[in-house]
Design a protein around this motif. Structure first.
Motif, PDB file in Angstrom:
ATOM      1  N   ALA A 204      -3.528   7.903  -8.598  1.00  0.00           N
ATOM      2  CA  ALA A 204      -2.577   7.862  -7.477  1.00  0.00           C
ATOM      3  C   ALA A 204      -1.403   6.922  -7.729  1.00  0.00           C
ATOM      4  O   ALA A 204      -0.471   6.873  -6.904  1.00  0.00           O
ATOM      5  CB  ALA A 204      -3.292   7.440  -6.200  1.00  0.00           C
ATOM      6  N   ILE A 205      -1.394   6.207  -8.840  1.00  0.00           N
ATOM      7  CA  ILE A 205      -0.346   5.210  -9.098  1.00  0.00           C
ATOM      8  C   ILE A 205       1.069   5.802  -9.040  1.00  0.00           C
ATOM      9  O   ILE A 205       1.939   5.280  -8.329  1.00  0.00           O
ATOM     10  CB  ILE A 205      -0.591   4.505 -10.441  1.00  0.00           C
ATOM     11  CG1 ILE A 205      -1.793   3.560 -10.325  1.00  0.00           C
ATOM     12  CG2 ILE A 205       0.648   3.721 -10.883  1.00  0.00           C
ATOM     13  CD1 ILE A 205      -2.196   2.916 -11.638  1.00  0.00           C
ATOM     14  N   PRO A 206       1.359   6.896  -9.751  1.00  0.00           N
ATOM     15  CA  PRO A 206       2.728   7.445  -9.677  1.00  0.00           C
ATOM     16  C   PRO A 206       3.131   7.864  -8.268  1.00  0.00           C
ATOM     17  O   PRO A 206       4.266   7.594  -7.835  1.00  0.00           O
ATOM     18  CB  PRO A 206       2.671   8.646 -10.628  1.00  0.00           C
ATOM     19  CG  PRO A 206       1.567   8.329 -11.581  1.00  0.00           C
ATOM     20  CD  PRO A 206       0.545   7.629 -10.750  1.00  0.00           C
ATOM     21  N   ALA A 207       2.220   8.518  -7.535  1.00  0.00           N
ATOM     22  CA  ALA A 207       2.540   8.948  -6.174  1.00  0.00           C
ATOM     23  C   ALA A 207       2.756   7.747  -5.258  1.00  0.00           C
ATOM     24  O   ALA A 207       3.692   7.725  -4.443  1.00  0.00           O
ATOM     25  CB  ALA A 207       1.415   9.828  -5.620  1.00  0.00           C
ATOM     26  N   MET A 208       1.917   6.735  -5.399  1.00  0.00           N
ATOM     27  CA  MET A 208       2.072   5.533  -4.578  1.00  0.00           C
ATOM     28  C   MET A 208       3.371   4.802  -4.902  1.00  0.00           C
ATOM     29  O   MET A 208       4.015   4.244  -4.016  1.00  0.00           O
ATOM     30  CB  MET A 208       0.875   4.611  -4.789  1.00  0.00           C
ATOM     31  CG  MET A 208      -0.381   5.046  -4.063  1.00  0.00           C
ATOM     32  SD  MET A 208      -0.202   4.984  -2.251  1.00  0.00           S
ATOM     33  CE  MET A 208      -0.181   3.209  -1.980  1.00  0.00           C
ATOM     34  N   ASN A 209       3.769   4.826  -6.173  1.00  0.00           N
ATOM     35  CA  ASN A 209       5.031   4.185  -6.549  1.00  0.00           C
ATOM     36  C   ASN A 209       6.216   4.852  -5.864  1.00  0.00           C
ATOM     37  O   ASN A 209       7.197   4.190  -5.517  1.00  0.00           O
ATOM     38  CB  ASN A 209       5.201   4.223  -8.069  1.00  0.00           C
ATOM     39  CG  ASN A 209       4.319   3.207  -8.770  1.00  0.00           C
ATOM     40  OD1 ASN A 209       3.831   2.260  -8.159  1.00  0.00           O
ATOM     41  ND2 ASN A 209       4.105   3.406 -10.059  1.00  0.00           N
TER      42      ASN A 209
ATOM     43  N   PRO B 192       2.927   1.853   2.102  1.00  0.00           N
ATOM     44  CA  PRO B 192       1.923   2.009   1.049  1.00  0.00           C
ATOM     45  C   PRO B 192       0.695   1.129   1.270  1.00  0.00           C
ATOM     46  O   PRO B 192      -0.427   1.537   0.935  1.00  0.00           O
ATOM     47  CB  PRO B 192       2.668   1.606  -0.234  1.00  0.00           C
ATOM     48  CG  PRO B 192       3.883   0.883   0.219  1.00  0.00           C
ATOM     49  CD  PRO B 192       4.234   1.445   1.547  1.00  0.00           C
ATOM     50  N   ARG B 193       0.886  -0.049   1.875  1.00  0.00           N
ATOM     51  CA  ARG B 193      -0.271  -0.904   2.129  1.00  0.00           C
ATOM     52  C   ARG B 193      -1.144  -0.323   3.240  1.00  0.00           C
ATOM     53  O   ARG B 193      -2.367  -0.483   3.218  1.00  0.00           O
ATOM     54  CB  ARG B 193       0.198  -2.321   2.475  1.00  0.00           C
ATOM     55  CG  ARG B 193      -0.927  -3.342   2.446  1.00  0.00           C
ATOM     56  CD  ARG B 193      -0.409  -4.759   2.588  1.00  0.00           C
ATOM     57  NE  ARG B 193       0.160  -5.249   1.326  1.00  0.00           N
ATOM     58  CZ  ARG B 193       1.438  -5.481   1.128  1.00  0.00           C
ATOM     59  NH1 ARG B 193       2.317  -5.250   2.091  1.00  0.00           N
ATOM     60  NH2 ARG B 193       1.879  -5.925  -0.037  1.00  0.00           N
TER      61      ARG B 193
ATOM     62  N   GLU C  83       6.655   1.092 -12.096  1.00  0.00           N
ATOM     63  CA  GLU C  83       7.745   1.996 -12.441  1.00  0.00           C
ATOM     64  C   GLU C  83       7.260   3.388 -12.833  1.00  0.00           C
ATOM     65  O   GLU C  83       8.057   4.310 -12.962  1.00  0.00           O
ATOM     66  CB  GLU C  83       8.560   1.404 -13.596  1.00  0.00           C
ATOM     67  CG  GLU C  83       9.290   0.112 -13.244  1.00  0.00           C
ATOM     68  CD  GLU C  83      10.036  -0.466 -14.428  1.00  0.00           C
ATOM     69  OE1 GLU C  83       9.966   0.153 -15.518  1.00  0.00           O
ATOM     70  OE2 GLU C  83      10.675  -1.521 -14.282  1.00  0.00           O
ATOM     71  N   ILE C  84       5.946   3.543 -13.011  1.00  0.00           N
ATOM     72  CA  ILE C  84       5.397   4.836 -13.429  1.00  0.00           C
ATOM     73  C   ILE C  84       5.565   5.864 -12.311  1.00  0.00           C
ATOM     74  O   ILE C  84       5.061   5.691 -11.206  1.00  0.00           O
ATOM     75  CB  ILE C  84       3.904   4.709 -13.800  1.00  0.00           C
ATOM     76  CG1 ILE C  84       3.719   3.695 -14.920  1.00  0.00           C
ATOM     77  CG2 ILE C  84       3.333   6.063 -14.193  1.00  0.00           C
ATOM     78  CD1 ILE C  84       2.269   3.423 -15.275  1.00  0.00           C
ATOM     79  N   GLY C  85       6.289   6.920 -12.591  1.00  0.00           N
ATOM     80  CA  GLY C  85       6.491   7.982 -11.616  1.00  0.00           C
ATOM     81  C   GLY C  85       7.574   7.704 -10.598  1.00  0.00           C
ATOM     82  O   GLY C  85       7.864   8.556  -9.753  1.00  0.00           O
ATOM     83  N   ALA C  86       8.190   6.523 -10.668  1.00  0.00           N
ATOM     84  CA  ALA C  86       9.188   6.159  -9.660  1.00  0.00           C
ATOM     85  C   ALA C  86      10.608   6.309 -10.162  1.00  0.00           C
ATOM     86  O   ALA C  86      11.554   5.970  -9.451  1.00  0.00           O
ATOM     87  CB  ALA C  86       8.954   4.718  -9.201  1.00  0.00           C
TER      88      ALA C  86
ATOM     89  N   ALA D  35       4.764  12.478 -10.419  1.00  0.00           N
ATOM     90  CA  ALA D  35       4.409  12.070  -9.057  1.00  0.00           C
ATOM     91  C   ALA D  35       3.690  13.189  -8.312  1.00  0.00           C
ATOM     92  O   ALA D  35       2.719  12.944  -7.588  1.00  0.00           O
ATOM     93  CB  ALA D  35       5.663  11.656  -8.299  1.00  0.00           C
ATOM     94  N   VAL D  36       4.149  14.430  -8.497  1.00  0.00           N
ATOM     95  CA  VAL D  36       3.508  15.577  -7.830  1.00  0.00           C
ATOM     96  C   VAL D  36       2.099  15.772  -8.366  1.00  0.00           C
ATOM     97  O   VAL D  36       1.144  15.980  -7.597  1.00  0.00           O
ATOM     98  CB  VAL D  36       4.346  16.852  -8.019  1.00  0.00           C
ATOM     99  CG1 VAL D  36       3.577  18.074  -7.522  1.00  0.00           C
ATOM    100  CG2 VAL D  36       5.673  16.730  -7.289  1.00  0.00           C
TER     101      VAL D  36
END
Length: 301
Positions: A105-110, A212-213, A262-265, A275-276
């Motif tokens: 979920a890291i890219p989507a959360m970014n 996000p939090r 920065e991953i996916g952002a 991100a998708v």
């Protein structure tokens, strides 16, 4: 004769001595009391050196977050440790699936983080926005100072304090204490989970990271409800914090050329696709957890 023992509405079989409303009021009073003691204690410690700053964070976690839950449950619950779910194992499936979800979920959360940071207030509230952003900069500088140097020992200490202890303390307070009592009060786990998540995000006082939090807090809340074990959101929270600590430590050493946040952002098409894909994988993973963790909770009754 009735003994006023009432099972919790979330499926946890712990029972309480008093009503849900009284228990929640007691929890708030214990938190105010602990908060006052914590502020005085931390004030004596001060923050002139890195060691004192680290000690202040440890005291904050122990006194302000963990103490009020322990006081409330010891007074109001017949089986306090069972009521908040620290006597049940999260299981390997729960741990692995929760950590997998956080990673994918890291890219989507970014993307959510980037959107939240880009929010601007109306011109009439420009001064207020500048105040909020200045506060967030101060909070970021505090985290940077907690990381200390670039040595391995600094990394270990930072992971133990920011990652592990903070993960334990905040989950103990927001899920084990607040969410459990709200579940008992409302009888609706979804309401309890989202209220606890909103309070969890609000208490950090960082508006430009609020959404996000909230999502992260809700994920921890559902892990707690589905598994019946407080240790599952604790492990997930500690892992998430530790990832951030590790990423920042690597950046300080010049090893990590791409920051975790920065991953996916980025603005390129590749970032959008990532991100998708991240969103889809996270959704499927959460759905899979939802399908299986309740079975674990039933076995732990």
């Amino acid at each position: 004769m009735s003994d006023n023992r009432i099972s919790t509405p979330d499926g946890v079989s712990g029972v309480m001595r008093i009503s849900a409303g009284k228990a929640l009021a007691l929890f708030v009073c214990c938190w105010i009391f602990s908060w006052a003691i914590g502020l005085v204690t931390i004030g004596f410690v001060g923050g002139a050196t890195l060691d004192r700053i680290r000690l202040a964070v440890v005291l904050q976690d122990l006194i302000i977050f963990m103490l009020p839950v322990a006081m409330t449950m010891l007074i109001s619950a017949w089986r306090p440790w069972h009521f908040i779910g620290i006597d049940r194992s999260p299981g390997w499936f729960g741990v692995c699936s929760a950590l997998f979800t956080l990673v994918v979920a890291i890219p989507a959360m970014n993307c959510v983080v980037g959107w939240n940071e880009s929010i601007h207030f109306p011109e009439s509230m420009a001064d207020f926005e500048r105040l909020l952003r200045a506060y967030e900069s101060t909070a970021g500088a505090m985290i940077e100072s907690l990381l200390g140097g670039t040595g391995v020992a600094d990394l270990i200490v930072s992971v133990l304090i920011i990652g592990v202890l903070t993960g334990v303390a905040e989950e103990w307070f927001f899920r084990g204490g607040l969410q459990s009592l709200l579940m008992r009060l409302f009888g609706n786990p979804h309401v309890a989970i989202w209220i606890a998540a909103i309070v969890f995000s609000a208490i950090h006082m960082q508006f430009f990271g609020f959404v996000p939090r909230v999502l992260l807090g809700a994920f921890f809340g559902y892990l707690y409800w589905w598994s019946g074990s407080l240790w599952l959101p604790v492990v997930a929270h500690a892992f998430n914090n530790s990832l951030v600590v590790l990423s920042m430590w690597l950046m300080r050493r010049g090893v990590d050329t791409v920051a975790l946040d920065e991953i996916g952002a980025g603005s390129g098409g590749g970032h959008a696709v990532l991100a998708v894909v991240s969103l889809v994988l996270a959704f499927v993973s959460v759905w899979y957890i939802w399908r299986h963790l309740p079975k674990m909770r039933e076995m732990n009754q």
